[in-house]
Design a protein around this motif. Structure first.
Motif, short mmCIF file in Angstrom:
data_model
loop_
_atom_site.label_atom_id
_atom_site.label_comp_id
_atom_site.label_asym_id
_atom_site.label_seq_id
_atom_site.Cartn_x
_atom_site.Cartn_y
_atom_site.Cartn_z
N ASP A 63 51.26 41.03 48.45
CA ASP A 63 51.17 39.97 48.87
C ASP A 63 51.96 39.13 47.92
O ASP A 63 51.98 39.01 46.63
CB ASP A 63 50.08 39.08 48.99
N ASP A 81 49.97 39.88 44.27
CA ASP A 81 48.89 40.45 44.60
C ASP A 81 49.00 41.78 44.90
O ASP A 81 49.73 42.13 45.88
CB ASP A 81 47.99 39.54 45.64
N ASP A 83 47.49 44.28 45.57
CA ASP A 83 46.75 44.75 46.78
C ASP A 83 46.89 43.99 47.84
O ASP A 83 46.47 42.79 47.96
CB ASP A 83 45.39 45.04 46.53
N GLY A 84 47.95 44.11 48.98
CA GLY A 84 48.37 43.27 49.91
C GLY A 84 47.01 43.12 50.72
O GLY A 84 45.98 42.70 50.49
N SER A 85 47.56 42.90 52.06
CA SER A 85 46.67 42.88 53.34
C SER A 85 46.44 43.74 54.20
O SER A 85 46.33 43.38 55.37
CB SER A 85 47.15 41.20 53.93
N ARG A 115 39.16 36.44 42.71
CA ARG A 115 38.37 36.37 43.92
C ARG A 115 36.82 36.81 44.00
O ARG A 115 36.04 36.40 44.23
CB ARG A 115 39.18 36.85 45.08
N ASN A 168 42.09 44.57 49.68
CA ASN A 168 43.10 43.28 49.84
C ASN A 168 43.00 42.38 48.75
O ASN A 168 43.74 41.22 48.71
CB ASN A 168 42.85 42.68 51.15
N ILE A 169 42.44 42.60 47.54
CA ILE A 169 42.11 41.66 46.56
C ILE A 169 42.47 42.57 45.33
O ILE A 169 41.78 43.55 44.86
CB ILE A 169 40.63 41.20 46.49
CA LIG Z 1 45.80 40.51 48.95
#
Ligand SMILES: [Ca+2]
Ligand SMILES: [Ca+2]
Ligand SMILES: [Ca+2]
Ligand SMILES: [Ca+2]
Length: 233
Positions: A63, A81, A83-85, A115, A168-169
């Protein structure tokens, strides 16, 4: 030879030395990549971004965040980021860098995910020249890492950031810089390989005095000629 003529002769010698040294400017530090991501996507964050100027994303997504968009660490413009989505962290691969035998410096900023409490990690590599895993805790701030990389012979390599995880994080990445260091050897006294690039970098080139110790060879030759002629006068 009068004192004035002697000074002129020395000045000409030093000017000649300086001109020769300028040919070696190609060996000064050269920044091959310097990316703060701030201008990506028109300066606007977006999930699962793969339109980077200097990078391609494979095996998952990353991301582009910050600048008010999922901006966990404000003040850093846009950043990544890893680790995308899509529940599959991406691999960021830089455009190919043409490397000659020299020392290089890789620098980048990493921060924790900011997060959840997971420790995140990323494998950073430059071909077979360099490989290291970095792990950061949730609240680790952007931290600059600097590594020196030696290249023995000409090669073409990419810088790779391979994020781990799939929730995703991920780790946050910013300010990737790759620099070719000054690869000329100090060669004071060698007439044809005088290195003034370090002086230029240091902003000292305007002072001819600085040339004298580093070019003892030709300056010494000049002085010798002056003395020879002075003895004849
Ligand atoms: Ca992400
Ligand atoms: Ca940035
Ligand atoms: Ca992946
Ligand atoms: Ca994670």
């Amino acid at each position: 030879m009068t004192l004035t003529n002697t000074k002129k002769f020395l000045a000409v010698s030093l000017a000649l030395v300086f001109a020769m040294g300028m040919n070696n400017l190609a060996y000064a530090e050269t920044v091959l990549l310097d990316d703060d991501f701030d201008l990506e996507n028109g300066g606007i964050g977006i999930l699962n971004y793969n339109g980077f100027t200097n990078w391609s994303v494979s095996d998952g997504t990353v991301d582009l965040i910050g600048n008010g968009f999922f901006d966990f660490l404000p003040g850093n413009g846009l950043y990544v980021d890893l680790d995308g989505s899509t529940n599959n962290s991406g691999i960021m691969t830089s455009d190919i860098l043409e490397l000659e035998a020299c020392e290089y410096e890789l620098q980048f900023d990493l921060a924790g995910n900011h997060r959840n409490s997971n420790t995140e990690s990323v494998d950073v590599s430059v071909g077979a020249l360099f490989s290291e895993q970095f792990s950061l805790n949730q609240n680790d701030p952007f931290t600059t890492y600097t590594r020196q990389i030696s290249v023995d012979s000409n090669t073409s390599e990419s810088i790779v950031f391979s994020g781990a995880g799939g929730d995703n994080i991920g780790l946050l990445l910013d300010n990737v810089k790759f620099t070719q260091l000054d690869c000329s050897a100090p060669v004071a006294g060698e007439l044809l390989s005088i290195n003034s690039s370090a002086l230029v970098i240091g902003g000292l080139a305007s002072s001819a005095v600085w040339m004298i110790p580093s070019v003892a060879g030709i300056a010494g030759a000049g002085i010798y000629l002056v003395k020879l002629r002075a003895n004849r006068d």
